[in-house]
Design a protein around this motif. Structure first.
Motif, mmCIF file in Angstrom:
data_model
loop_
_atom_site.group_PDB
_atom_site.id
_atom_site.type_symbol
_atom_site.label_atom_id
_atom_site.label_comp_id
_atom_site.label_asym_id
_atom_site.label_seq_id
_atom_site.Cartn_x
_atom_site.Cartn_y
_atom_site.Cartn_z
ATOM 1 N N PHE A 280 0.854 -1.718 -0.016
ATOM 2 C CA PHE A 280 -0.274 0.146 0.073
ATOM 3 C C PHE A 280 0.977 0.752 -0.116
ATOM 4 O O PHE A 280 0.200 1.708 -0.692
ATOM 5 C CB PHE A 280 -1.115 -0.406 1.359
ATOM 6 N N ALA A 281 1.616 0.949 1.125
ATOM 7 C CA ALA A 281 3.000 2.602 1.051
ATOM 8 C C ALA A 281 3.716 2.675 -0.279
ATOM 9 O O ALA A 281 3.857 4.011 -0.227
ATOM 10 C CB ALA A 281 3.958 2.026 1.854
ATOM 11 N N THR A 282 4.118 1.696 -0.954
ATOM 12 C CA THR A 282 4.728 1.289 -1.971
ATOM 13 C C THR A 282 3.905 2.269 -3.586
ATOM 14 O O THR A 282 4.291 3.430 -4.021
ATOM 15 C CB THR A 282 5.267 0.579 -2.670
ATOM 16 N N ILE A 283 2.664 2.342 -3.757
ATOM 17 C CA ILE A 283 2.050 2.317 -4.708
ATOM 18 C C ILE A 283 1.371 3.839 -4.217
ATOM 19 O O ILE A 283 1.587 4.984 -5.283
ATOM 20 C CB ILE A 283 0.609 0.966 -4.636
ATOM 21 N N ALA A 284 1.066 4.172 -3.089
ATOM 22 C CA ALA A 284 0.572 5.154 -2.538
ATOM 23 C C ALA A 284 1.370 5.697 -3.198
ATOM 24 O O ALA A 284 1.726 7.658 -3.585
ATOM 25 C CB ALA A 284 0.197 5.828 -1.225
ATOM 26 N N ALA A 285 2.847 5.836 -2.178
ATOM 27 C CA ALA A 285 4.216 6.953 -2.728
ATOM 28 C C ALA A 285 4.201 7.231 -4.142
ATOM 29 O O ALA A 285 4.337 8.247 -4.734
ATOM 30 C CB ALA A 285 5.563 6.660 -1.938
ATOM 31 N N ALA A 286 3.957 6.456 -5.142
ATOM 32 C CA ALA A 286 4.958 6.342 -6.354
ATOM 33 C C ALA A 286 3.517 7.193 -7.133
ATOM 34 O O ALA A 286 4.105 8.377 -8.470
ATOM 35 C CB ALA A 286 4.123 4.490 -6.608
ATOM 36 N N LEU A 287 2.157 7.135 -6.463
ATOM 37 C CA LEU A 287 1.679 7.976 -7.767
ATOM 38 C C LEU A 287 1.224 9.453 -6.890
ATOM 39 O O LEU A 287 1.326 10.451 -8.380
ATOM 40 C CB LEU A 287 -0.106 7.182 -6.827
ATOM 41 N N LEU A 288 1.913 9.499 -5.936
ATOM 42 C CA LEU A 288 1.477 10.896 -5.634
ATOM 43 C C LEU A 288 3.501 11.505 -5.779
ATOM 44 O O LEU A 288 3.442 12.639 -5.778
ATOM 45 C CB LEU A 288 2.005 10.945 -3.710
ATOM 46 N N PHE A 289 4.623 11.035 -6.164
ATOM 47 C CA PHE A 289 5.485 11.393 -6.562
ATOM 48 C C PHE A 289 5.463 12.120 -7.675
ATOM 49 O O PHE A 289 6.007 12.599 -8.451
ATOM 50 C CB PHE A 289 6.694 9.718 -7.053
ATOM 51 N N ALA A 290 4.158 11.121 -8.686
ATOM 52 C CA ALA A 290 3.854 10.797 -10.273
ATOM 53 C C ALA A 290 3.545 12.472 -10.452
ATOM 54 O O ALA A 290 3.464 13.308 -11.497
ATOM 55 C CB ALA A 290 3.313 9.901 -10.930
ATOM 56 N N LEU A 291 2.123 12.902 -9.138
ATOM 57 C CA LEU A 291 1.514 13.557 -9.334
ATOM 58 C C LEU A 291 2.220 15.743 -8.236
ATOM 59 O O LEU A 291 1.220 16.200 -9.590
ATOM 60 C CB LEU A 291 0.445 13.573 -8.335
ATOM 61 N N PHE A 292 2.946 14.983 -7.878
ATOM 62 C CA PHE A 292 3.871 16.049 -7.364
ATOM 63 C C PHE A 292 4.061 17.556 -8.440
ATOM 64 O O PHE A 292 3.999 18.296 -7.743
ATOM 65 C CB PHE A 292 5.047 15.850 -6.624
ATOM 66 N N PRO A 293 4.789 17.412 -9.679
ATOM 67 C CA PRO A 293 5.063 18.389 -10.189
ATOM 68 C C PRO A 293 3.357 18.864 -10.762
ATOM 69 O O PRO A 293 4.006 20.623 -10.766
ATOM 70 C CB PRO A 293 5.794 18.203 -11.802
ATOM 71 N N PHE A 294 2.574 18.735 -11.001
ATOM 72 C CA PHE A 294 1.180 19.297 -10.909
ATOM 73 C C PHE A 294 0.727 19.462 -9.546
ATOM 74 O O PHE A 294 -0.205 21.125 -10.269
ATOM 75 C CB PHE A 294 0.054 17.756 -11.120
ATOM 76 N N MET A 295 0.935 19.814 -8.599
ATOM 77 C CA MET A 295 0.219 19.275 -7.657
ATOM 78 C C MET A 295 0.827 20.682 -6.233
ATOM 79 O O MET A 295 0.395 21.162 -6.154
ATOM 80 C CB MET A 295 -0.667 19.036 -6.773
ATOM 81 N N ALA A 296 2.154 20.705 -7.023
ATOM 82 C CA ALA A 296 3.272 21.993 -5.887
ATOM 83 C C ALA A 296 3.255 23.141 -6.312
ATOM 84 O O ALA A 296 4.179 23.651 -7.528
ATOM 85 C CB ALA A 296 4.287 20.920 -5.225
ATOM 86 N N LYS A 297 2.699 23.713 -6.189
ATOM 87 C CA LYS A 297 2.572 25.507 -6.360
ATOM 88 C C LYS A 297 2.821 25.788 -5.366
ATOM 89 O O LYS A 297 1.520 26.199 -4.468
ATOM 90 C CB LYS A 297 1.293 25.442 -7.236
ATOM 91 N N GLY A 298 3.265 27.073 -5.298
ATOM 92 C CA GLY A 298 3.819 28.017 -3.777
ATOM 93 C C GLY A 298 4.467 27.271 -3.035
ATOM 94 O O GLY A 298 4.512 25.575 -2.628
ATOM 95 N N THR A 299 5.181 27.914 -1.864
ATOM 96 C CA THR A 299 5.587 26.887 -0.790
ATOM 97 C C THR A 299 4.586 26.030 -0.023
ATOM 98 O O THR A 299 5.224 24.863 0.622
ATOM 99 C CB THR A 299 5.707 28.452 0.358
ATOM 100 N N TRP A 300 3.348 27.105 1.268
ATOM 101 C CA TRP A 300 2.019 26.147 0.712
ATOM 102 C C TRP A 300 1.951 24.537 0.471
ATOM 103 O O TRP A 300 1.821 23.510 0.915
ATOM 104 C CB TRP A 300 1.284 26.775 1.811
ATOM 105 N N LEU A 301 1.236 24.966 -0.712
ATOM 106 C CA LEU A 301 1.232 23.460 -1.642
ATOM 107 C C LEU A 301 2.239 22.551 -1.766
ATOM 108 O O LEU A 301 2.093 21.146 -0.989
ATOM 109 C CB LEU A 301 0.380 23.921 -2.849
#
Length: 400
Positions: A79-100
């Protein structure tokens, strides 16, 4: 396909999972501050944001241990491996600004943090049931994996930009997860959580242990400069992404012979004396960064990583084992993990981020070199004096 299935059997599955799990770590960990700088973050912001994964490890990992004991280590690992992989893939699209960005770092850290401790625990269970398998021989493959991730990141960053670190991290985690789905079911060798702080108070009266852990924490703070800000330093002295990736790859590969050298040294001498070598080696390494302005020379400096990291960590484990009664050794090792990977990394990232806002990274390395030199000299009495019961002898490691 049949040939691949034949190769990925038994111990080889564990080797491949260690290789790709650490390749994922090598893709994002050394380059996170580089990405943050590309987003226009100031030094203080970089320090606080890059400290989040280690603060999460310190606070959240015990809960993953409890969950793993109740729901199963293998289920939590998948579960942790799949969830982490998904969040890494989404990171460049979601991380905008310091707080996000901070929120996304927190989220991927919650799931990425337990991957390697759970893999360690699963592998220890496997080794307990298979006499021909040893944890050290399987864990060995994490070092070249980290080097592979760092090297490939350095090459691809030049062409595709720093967002590639997150895509590679996701891809390597998926490559690690696939062979892990074929792990055999095992009966846990121990039921304690990977980072359990149970009965921690029992060891608080051991002043020698507490002073030693303080020394380890300070050394970890200083080593955070090379662990988390090396890419920033190399950009500062004019290194290309490929040279930076090569240097980080050498950093990882230099660990390999020291798994065997450490085993030999710890059979021949006390852990404290090995720690002296590692601490003063750290002071020398940081001094060389301070004196150097040639990007290619960093590749040579990184070859000291086996002395400053591998010797330090393996000797620290033995030192703690010698100082803590047998029934409290799990607690002692938990304290060591908390001080080095938790408190040291968090404080190091914050302190270095603030310093970098006011001075070049070269100067930061010089300050921490002096700090480690002073701490090493002050702790000689602690490390040289007899350490009580003879520590466990580390088993020989084999690659096959």
């Amino acid at each position: 396909m049949a040939t691949m299935q034949h190769i990925l059997t038994g111990n080889n599955r564990y080797r491949v999972v260690f290789l790709f799990s650490f390749a994922s770590l090598g893709s994002w960990m050394p380059s996170l501050n580089l990405w943050l700088e590309d987003q226009g973050m100031r030094g203080t912001e970089m320090g606080y944001l890059s400290a989040i994964p280690w603060l999460v490890m310190l606070l959240v990992q015990p809960f993953w241990g409890i969950l793993a004991d109740r729901a199963g280590k293998m289920r939590c690992f998948h579960f942790a491996t799949i969830a982490a992989a998904l969040l890494f893939a989404l990171f460049p699209f979601m991380a905008k600004g310091t707080w996000l960005t901070g929120g996304m770092i927190f989220l991927f850290s919650v799931f990425q943090t337990p991957v390697l401790p759970l893999l360690d625990s699963i592998t220890l269970d496997h080794a307990a049931l298979h006499p021909k398998a040893s944890y050290s021989s399987l864990r060995f493959w994490g070092a070249p994996g980290f080097g592979l991730g760092a090297w490939l990141t350095g090459i691809l960053t030049e062409t595709y930009g720093s967002n590639v670190i997150f895509y590679l991290s996701a891809a390597f985690l998926l490559l690690a997860w696939l062979p892990a789905t074929r792990f055999e079911k095992t009966t846990p060798a121990v039921s304690a959580a990977d980072l359990s702080f149970k009965e921690l108070g029992r060891t608080l009266g051991n002043k020698v242990l507490l002073i030693f852990l303080l020394v380890v924490m300070i050394v970890s703070i200083a080593q955070s400069a090379s662990s988390f800000f090396l890419t920033v330093y190399m950009r500062e002295i004019g290194a290309s992404s490929s040279v930076t990736g090569t240097a980080i790859g050498v950093q990882a590969l230099s660990e390999l012979p020291f798994y065997f050298i450490a085993a030999w040294l710890l059979r021949k001498t006390a852990p404290g004396k090995v720690l002296i070598i590692a601490i003063f080696g750290t002071a020398l390494r940081l001094l060389l960064y301070y004196l150097n302005s040639n990007p290619y020379a960093v590749i040579g400096i990184e070859s000291l990583n086996g002395i400053t990291w591998t010797l330090l960590w393996l000797a620290s484990v033995e030192f703690v084992n010698a100082k803590v009664p047998a029934q409290w050794r799990t607690t002692g090792q938990s304290m060591l993990w908390a001080m080095y990977f938790g408190a040291g990394a968090v404080l190091g990232n914050i302190a270095i981020g603030r310093l970098y806002e006011n001075m070049p990274m070269q100067q930061v390395f010089g300050i921490f070199s002096l700090l480690v030199l002073i701490v090493g000299a002050a702790s000689l009495w602690l490390l040289i004096k007899p350490s009580g019961p003879r520590p466990m002898v580390m088993p020989e490691t084999t690659l096959l």
